[in-house]
Structure formats: structure tokens, C-alpha cells
Scaffold this active site. Structure first.
Site, PDB file in Angstrom:
ATOM      1  N   ASP A 214      65.540  51.443  -2.243  1.00 16.30           N
ATOM      2  CA  ASP A 214      66.077  51.791  -3.552  1.00 16.30           C
ATOM      3  C   ASP A 214      64.949  52.305  -4.457  1.00 16.30           C
ATOM      4  O   ASP A 214      63.904  51.656  -4.576  1.00 16.30           O
ATOM      5  CB  ASP A 214      66.695  50.515  -4.141  1.00 16.30           C
ATOM      6  N   GLU A 273      65.171  56.323  -1.294  1.00 15.05           N
ATOM      7  CA  GLU A 273      65.978  57.010  -2.305  1.00 15.05           C
ATOM      8  C   GLU A 273      65.030  57.598  -3.339  1.00 15.05           C
ATOM      9  O   GLU A 273      64.406  56.865  -4.106  1.00 15.05           O
ATOM     10  CB  GLU A 273      66.936  56.036  -2.998  1.00 15.05           C
TER      11      GLU A 273
HETATM   12  C1  GLC Z   1      69.482  53.055  -7.264  1.00 15.47           C
HETATM   13  C2  GLC Z   1      70.830  52.568  -6.814  1.00 15.47           C
HETATM   14  C3  GLC Z   1      71.712  52.426  -8.014  1.00 15.47           C
HETATM   15  C4  GLC Z   1      71.078  51.433  -8.959  1.00 15.47           C
HETATM   16  C5  GLC Z   1      69.651  51.820  -9.293  1.00 15.47           C
HETATM   17  C6  GLC Z   1      68.915  50.683  -9.937  1.00 15.47           C
HETATM   18  O1  GLC Z   1      69.543  54.306  -7.843  1.00 15.47           O
HETATM   19  O2  GLC Z   1      71.354  53.455  -5.864  1.00 15.47           O
HETATM   20  O3  GLC Z   1      73.002  52.017  -7.642  1.00 15.47           O
HETATM   21  O4  GLC Z   1      71.829  51.367 -10.132  1.00 15.47           O
HETATM   22  O5  GLC Z   1      68.917  52.131  -8.144  1.00 15.47           O
HETATM   23  O6  GLC Z   1      68.732  49.638  -9.007  1.00 15.47           O
END
Ligand code: GLC
Length: 557
Positions: A214, A273
Site C-alpha cells: 500500500d 501501489e
Molecule cells: C491506498 C489504499 C486506499 C487507502 C490508502 C490509505 O491508496 O488503496 O484504499 O485509503 O492507501 O491507506
């Protein structure tokens, strides 16, 4: 219990396989409390396994204990299973059952921040050893003219407002890129890194095959926390150049240490991500077995020109040596069946399904590992959820001028049958079901080869049969018709063409000359009876929104 990773596809499954994202709250509820759980997922594994959709790995959005302010992405214990989802024994059974079916399991690692309820944060705000400096604590920058304490610098939160919260317990400010209930760890503290690696090792020992990271490019901030320079923009977030609050130059070294740990377990992979960055930034952070999501495909409207440009940019950024991902939907974005159809002004269910099928061909035949978001294989669309029905606190935090979208709309329960509760739950679902559940569900679509699900199953099977669709090169084939897109995938022995028409009028796709002694033959398509090339073999004429895959076959006569 057996936890060894399955051998199917071998250790390069991360490149050749298909990953399916399960949002655990919405997949299958085994105990009638309205929320999906691990026993529910176990029950549905055959649907994903070799006799079903036939994917290779499952990424589970967070399954750890969480107060739920960011619906699971605010983790209060990274080493445990949230009782909402089941027990440690359920998790062990999930890994074993998945492996028995040849499916790998990937967990979502939320390591940038914790919940404010995490014991580390609770101890840190009381300055208890060894946690006192584990979070980004800073003093006030001074006092405002009216005597208010000022935050340490000008950093802002992605979810709106300042990125600093004054903690009454400690009397200092802590940093949060996301919600104030998600304080950020200080990754420059050696003990923080060591604790994270111990946690990661724990999951690897439990048989996990990989991780999604994440917001991994936010882990490190500038050590001196200088204010970001200002620039023109439309929101507090875009009015800053984010030089110091993420994407720091020493991130690759930190990732290198993480990868060394993960790589000591053969057959594993990770995917990061990328937070708020372009395709080139995703490519720059990609190395073998460690992929990075880029958002090029997910941000494009439904047109041949837009997808052609996206593919070109990805090919340029990643080059032959870096392996991309291919993704059109996830738990943070509008579902692509409704999103893409809307960008082309297509409103009928029939057109939306045609877009969903053609998009399936696109996402499953790009160069890169495809990620399928649960329900996209049914052509699920966004569900209109009122603010009262929504469960997405972050959506309500966002500051004026910043258009954040309520993510509940794309997180609604998976429809398995047309019964009340959709075969998802016998209770009241945690988020409402889609209005089309009676007809758009797994049971109905399994019986219909022209359904979106029928299409996903065929294309995944073709991808498995044609090695060049898994790891071949990709070259765009120029077209004169502006509504069509075609590309060629070539690799170990086979030679494959993908042709897609984006418009309601269809179009003629020009085929390149096949290799000597061969001719193009359509082997599969978005619908059950795909069209074959013209008699002369120079074109394939697609009717309406459609897609076909052709293979260069030996001429027999
Ligand atoms: C990432 C996740 C999202 C979350 C954010 C903060 O972007 O995919 O769902 O709100 O991180 O943890």
C-alpha cells in the site's frame, strides 16, 4: 498442514499468471453477519481455481484488525486476523486450500501508517520505549498572530486539511498523508524497519506467496521536513510540489532491503501501489518479481486513440526489461464497466456489457501481469450509494475543491445468485447490493457463454494456451480506422494478434502480413462466435464494440 506454494507456471508465475483481487468484506459471507469472511472465500475458491475462472493468485485487501476508519487500511495489528474475517486457523486453511488448487495467496501490506489504535502509536504518544520515536513527531513551527500553535510545515493530507495533527497526549504534532486516524511511521528509525521485516517474515513463514504494498512510495519523507514549494493548482494538494513528503531519493535502497527478504522465499512476488505518480515513476521502481502499478490504463476514456496512446506510453516507460501490470479497476476507483461506458456516452446495459467484454480482452492481453478486481468478470458497475448508506469515512474528509469519489460504490457485495442476499449473505449486507443482482450474478453468467464471465473464462484459457500472450513482446499495428486498435504479441514460438473495436459501428482492422506459410485465424473473441478474417486475410471486420484474438497458423492447403 501443507503450506508449500503450488508449482503451476513455476517461479515466474508473477509474470505469466493472472491475479484476482478479493475485497474480503464483499466476497462471500459464511456466517450471516452481512460481512464477507475467510471461510466464505475458502468456499468460493473452486470458482477461482483451474475448473473455474482459472486465475493464478489472489490478492486479499487487508484482513487485519482495524477500527475501519479507512475500511481496513487503518491497521491496528499487522500480525493478526480481524475476528470479523475469521481466525488464524481459518487463514491457515485458506492458504492450504488455495495451494491445493494451484492458487497463490498475496496479502496487502499497509506499512506506511498504522491505525491510531495500534499499540505502537498508543505507546509512542506516551513516549514509551522503544516506541517513542517510531512515528513522525514534530514541534509546532511557532504561534499564529492569534496565539494558535502552527503545524511544523505546510504539508497537506491527501484526504484534505493539514497533514499534521496535534496530539493532546504527547503535546506534539504527528504526520498523516491520509486520515488523522492513520499516523505515519518513521521509516528512518532502524527499529521500525526491523519490526516491519519481522512482520513480513511472519507472513512468509505462514505460506504467503506475495504482497501488495500500500502506498509504498510514501514510506520515506525528507528527514528535515521542509515545507513543499507552492505551485498553481485546483486544490490544497495540487497547489504544492510534493518534493519532500514522498518519493524520496533513498527509497530504492529501502525497497532493496525489503526485496532481499522477500526474495529469500523462492516463488514470491510483490506489487507496489504507486501513490500519485506517473507511469515513468512506476517503471523506474520496477525490478524483477517486484512490480509497480501504473495508472495509465485506468485513467483513460473508452476510445481506440486513448488506449493506443496509453499502451505506447507504457511500452516506452517500461521498455523491454521492466515488467508492467495491467489493471482497469480496484477498490479505490470507479468500476470500469460503468466508468468506461460513461466516457463514451453508452448507457444501455447491452453496450456496457460489450465494453466490459472488449475491456477484458484488452486487460488480459497487455504486456504485463493482469489484475482482475472481483466482480469485473461479471461486468459489475458502480452502485449508487447515498451518503447515509456509504461506509467510506475518507470520502467525507476530503477538503472542498478536491474531487474524491465515494469508494463504497465500487465495493458492493459479489452477486453469486439471483436470490435475496445474492448468495453473498443470509443476513443484511454491510453495503447494499447492486440493483441488477437478480440477473447479473455468477450463476446466471456461468450458464451464458456470451456473458462477461463467459468472455473472461475464454480469454484466460486462451492466455494460458498462447505463451506469447503471457510474456511475448507487444507492437501496435497501425490502422486507418480511428475506432479500432490492434497489436501483435510475439514470443516463444507463437504469434498472436489482438484486435478491438471501440465504437458502435465496429470497424475494419487491417492485419499485418502473417509469417511465411501461415495465415491469421481467429481463435477466440469477446463473444461466443467470433468473426474470422476476410477471404483475402488482410482484414477482420468487427461488428459494433467487439474484440478478437487471432493466431498465425500453418496453412494446410
Ligand atoms: C491506498 C489504499 C486506499 C487507502 C490508502 C490509505 O491508496 O488503496 O484504499 O485509503 O492507501 O491507506
Amino acid at each position: 498442514m501443507e503450506t508449500h506454494a503450488p508449482r503451476r507456471l513455476g517461479d515466474d508465475w508473477w509474470r505469466r499468471g493472472v491475479v484476482y483481487q478479493v475485497y474480503p468484506r464483499s466476497f462471500a459471507d459464511s456466517d450471516g453477519d452481512g460481512t464477507g469472511d475467510l471461510p466464505g472465500i475458502i468456499e468460493k475458491l473452486p470458482y477461482l481455481g483451474p475448473d473455474g475462472l482459472d486465475v493464478d493468485a489472489i490478492w486479499l485487501s487487508p484482513i487485519y484488525p482495524s477500527p475501519g476508519r479507512d475500511v481496513g487500511y487503518d491497521v491496528s495489528d499487522h500480525e493478526a486476523i480481524d475476528p470479523l474475517f475469521g481466525t488464524a486457523a481459518d487463514f491457515e486453511r485458506l492458504v492450504a486450500e488455495a495451494h491445493r488448487l494451484g492458487l497463490r495467496i498475496m496479502l496487502d501490506l499497509v506499512m506506511n501508517h498504522t491505525s491510531d489504535q495500534h499499540r505502537w502509536f498508543q505507546a509512542s504518544r506516551r513516549r514509551e520505549a522503544p516506541y517513542a520515536d517510531w512515528y513522525l513527531w514534530r514541534d509546532s513551527a511557532g504561534l499564529s498572530p492569534d496565539g494558535q500553535r502552527l503545524p511544523p510545515n505546510n504539508w497537506v493530507s491527501w484526504f484534505g486539511g493539514p497533514a499534521w495533527e496535534l496530539d493532546p497526549v504527547r503535546g506534539q504534532w504527528f504526520h498523516h498523508t491520509f486520515l488523522p486516524e492513520q499516523p505515519e511511521l518513521d521509516w528512518r528509525v532502524t527499529a521500525v524497519e526491523a519490526a516491519q521485516w519481522a512482520m513480513v517474515r511472519g507472513w512468509l513463514e505462514r505460506g504467503v506467496d506475495g504482497f501488495r504494498l500500500d502506498t509504498f512510495n510514501v514510506y520515506l519523507k525528507h528527514p528535515d521536513a521542509p515545507s513543499n514549494p507552492r505551485r498553481r493548482g485546483t486544490s490544497a494538494w495540487t497547489r504544492q510540489r510534493h518534493l519532500y513528503d514522498f518519493d524520496q531519493p533513498d527509497l530504492p535502497q529501502l525497497l532493496g532491503r525489503f526485496r532481499a527478504l522477500v526474495d529469500s522465499y523462492p516463488g514470491t512476488m510483490t506489487v507496489g501501489e504507486l501513490f500519485a505518480g506517473p507511469t515513468e515513476a512506476a517503471a523506474a521502481l520496477t525490478v524483477d518479481r517486484h512490480l509497480v502499478f501504473d495508472w495509465e490504463l485506468i485513467t483513460r476514456p473508452w476510445s481506440a486513440g486513448a488506449f493506443r496512446a496509453a499502451i505506447r506510453r507504457r511500452e516506452r516507460a517500461f521498455g523491454p526489461d521492466r515488467w508492467p501490470t495491467a489493471v482497469l479497476s480496484n477498490h479505490d476507483q470507479p468500476r470500469h464497466a460503468s466508468r468506461l461506458a460513461a466516457t463514451a456516452g453508452l448507457e444501455s446495459e447491452r453496450d456496457r456489457d460489450a465494453v466490459a467484454r472488449a475491456a477484458a480482452v484488452l486487460v488480459l492481453t497487455q504486456r504485463g501481469t493482469p489484475f482482475v478486481y472481483y466482480g469485473e468478470e461479471l461486468g459489475m458497475g458502480d452502485v449508487a450509494v447515498t451518503p447515509d448508506e456509504s461506509i467510506d469515512d475518507a470520502a467525507t474528509h476530503v477538503a472542498p475543491g478536491f474531487s474524491w469519489w465515494d469508494r463504497s460504490q465500487s465495493r458492493t457485495p459479489m452477486p453469486w445468485t439471483g436470490e435475496p442476499g445474492a448468495g453473498f449473505t443470509t443476513g443484511t449486507p454491510w453495503l447494499k447490493l447492486g440493483p441488477d443482482t437478480a440477473t447479473r450474478n455468477v450463476q446466471a453468467q456461468l450458464a451464458d457463454p456470451d456473458s462477461v464471465l463467459g468472455c473472461y473464462r475464454r480469454i484466460i484459457a486462451t492466455r494460458r494456451a498462447q505463451r506469447s500472450l503471457q510474456d511475448g513482446s507487444l507492437a501496435i499495428i497501425e490502422q486507418t480506422d480511428p475506432d479500432v486498435l490492434a497489436y501483435r504479441r510475439r514470443g516463444s514460438g507463437d504469434d498472436v494478434l489482438v484486435a478491438v473495436s471501440f465504437g458502435g459501428d465496429g470497424g475494419a482492422v487491417r492485419l499485418p502480413p502473417p509469417p511465411k506459410g501461415r495465415r491469421w485465424r481467429t481463435v477466440v473473441g469477446a463473444t461466443r462466435d467470433p468473426v474470422q478474417p476476410d477471404g483475402d486475410g488482410h482484414h477482420v471486420r468487427l461488428q459494433g464494440i467487439d474484440a478478437v484474438i487471432l493466431v498465425a497458423e500453418q496453412r494446410t492447403a
